[in-house]
Design an enzyme around this catalytic site. Structure first.
Site, PDB file in Angstrom:
ATOM      1  N   CYS A  14      -5.541  -2.763   2.976  1.00 23.67           N
ATOM      2  CA  CYS A  14      -5.223  -2.607   4.396  1.00 23.67           C
ATOM      3  C   CYS A  14      -6.447  -2.673   5.317  1.00 23.67           C
ATOM      4  O   CYS A  14      -7.023  -3.730   5.502  1.00 23.67           O
ATOM      5  CB  CYS A  14      -4.393  -1.343   4.589  1.00 23.67           C
ATOM      6  SG  CYS A  14      -3.288  -1.497   6.026  1.00 23.67           S
TER       7      CYS A  14
ATOM      8  N   LYS B 136      -9.438   2.870  -1.874  1.00 21.77           N
ATOM      9  CA  LYS B 136      -9.654   2.256  -0.555  1.00 21.77           C
ATOM     10  C   LYS B 136     -10.966   2.754   0.052  1.00 21.77           C
ATOM     11  O   LYS B 136     -11.214   3.976   0.101  1.00 21.77           O
ATOM     12  CB  LYS B 136      -8.465   2.625   0.347  1.00 21.77           C
ATOM     13  CG  LYS B 136      -8.486   1.988   1.719  1.00 21.77           C
ATOM     14  CD  LYS B 136      -7.235   2.424   2.488  1.00 21.77           C
ATOM     15  CE  LYS B 136      -7.096   1.765   3.835  1.00 21.77           C
ATOM     16  NZ  LYS B 136      -5.915   2.242   4.573  1.00 21.77           N
TER      17      LYS B 136
ATOM     18  N   GLU C  94       0.831  -1.217   0.000  1.00 18.15           N
ATOM     19  CA  GLU C  94       0.000   0.000   0.000  1.00 18.15           C
ATOM     20  C   GLU C  94       0.868   1.271   0.000  1.00 18.15           C
ATOM     21  O   GLU C  94       1.926   1.289   0.622  1.00 18.15           O
ATOM     22  CB  GLU C  94      -0.855  -0.030   1.293  1.00 18.15           C
ATOM     23  CG  GLU C  94      -1.814   1.115   1.457  1.00 18.15           C
ATOM     24  CD  GLU C  94      -2.462   1.137   2.858  1.00 18.15           C
ATOM     25  OE1 GLU C  94      -1.910   0.536   3.811  1.00 18.15           O
ATOM     26  OE2 GLU C  94      -3.518   1.776   2.992  1.00 18.15           O
TER      27      GLU C  94
END
Ligand SMILES: NC(=O)CCC(=O)C(=O)O
Length: 263
Positions: A146, A112, A43
């Protein structure tokens, strides 16, 4: 079908995209030498969590990162899950994953969806709201970033449409929560009966030391390969997608679901 997957468990230089681009290119060469079919990066590999400097550092519409990833994919004939990068679009910043096939064609883009308040991410970055499924190397896959992994309902939404693999990128998963990282990933593999390929960074920034332990996990939750907790390394594993089909046949959790109960 057997595929060799490779994970770039790399360090990320905080706020130094040019340095990080060189590291990314080196890992593509290493993955190619190792005979990988798919390479996955961590990431925010362009900037790290240099959130206050995003106005100067974020990649405009991800253009520079996309050009690099497309070139590496084509040069090395690698399918690339481009981790995520800090991008800027319409006056907002995003934490964005780009995916390229081995012809260098972009097959997915994902912002995200769940922003990590413990690191003030939501103060600087806008959340995405679209799911992310794509075909890569002949495998239907879902890609998340994540903190997204702590929301099983988000992944389930994507996995219900048929993906066989979860391609997961993280960077800022610190060493003190690395046991949780492993357990969460094994749980996502078992409950979705899918392979998990998960990249985490190593090294430190101003606030955290990151825990590595990049993982390849099979649909029964067994660890097929793992990185160490501190070293920069390429983690590789061969996965047999046919295994996953057999497992889904034995315990049909997807057809046993009762979505009418889940509200
Ligand atoms: N960058 C992130 O989303 C970090 C997530 C994390 O560390 C966690 O424990 O969740």
């Amino acid at each position: 079908m057997t595929l060799k997957v490779a994970i770039a468990q790399m360090n990320i230089a905080l706020g130094q995209p040019e340095v990080n681009k060189q590291t990314v290119a080196q890992y593509a060469q290493k993955a190619s030498e190792a005979g990988a079919d798919i390479l996955i990066y961590p990431e925010m590999w362009n900037t790290g969590y240099a959130l206050t400097d995003l106005p100067q550092l974020a990649d405009n519409d991800g253009e520079r990162s996309r050009q690099l990833l497309a070139r590496l994919a084509k040069t090395y004939q690698l399918n690339i899950v481009g981790g995520s990068v800090a991008t800027m679009r319409d006056g907002q910043f995003f934490n964005t994953m780009f995916v390229f096939n081995q012809l260098g064609q972009q097959v997915a883009r994902y912002d995200k969806a769940h922003l990590f308040g413990l690191m003030n991410e939501e103060k600087y970055i806008a959340a995405g709201s679209q799911p992310n499924t794509f075909e890569l190397a002949g495998v239907l896959s879902a890609g998340v970033i994540c903190y997204d992994i702590r929301f099983p309902e988000w992944l389930r939404t994507m996995m219900s449409s048929g993906p066989q693999a979860i391609l997961y990128v993280s960077a800022e998963w610190p060493i003190q929560r690395i046991a949780q990282w492993q357990i969460l990933l094994q749980a996502r593999a078992i409950e979705n009966q899918a392979f998990v390929v998960a990249a985490n960074r190593v090294g430190s920034d101003r606030d955290n030391t990151f825990g590595g332990r990049s993982l390849v996990i099979d649909p029964l939750g067994n660890i097929v390969a793992q990185g160490t907790d501190a070293d920069e390394m390429l983690v590789t594993a061969d996965i047999d997608i046919a295994d996953e089909t057999a497992i889904r046949g034995q315990i049909p959790v997807f057809s046993d679901r009762r979505p009418e109960l889940y509200r």
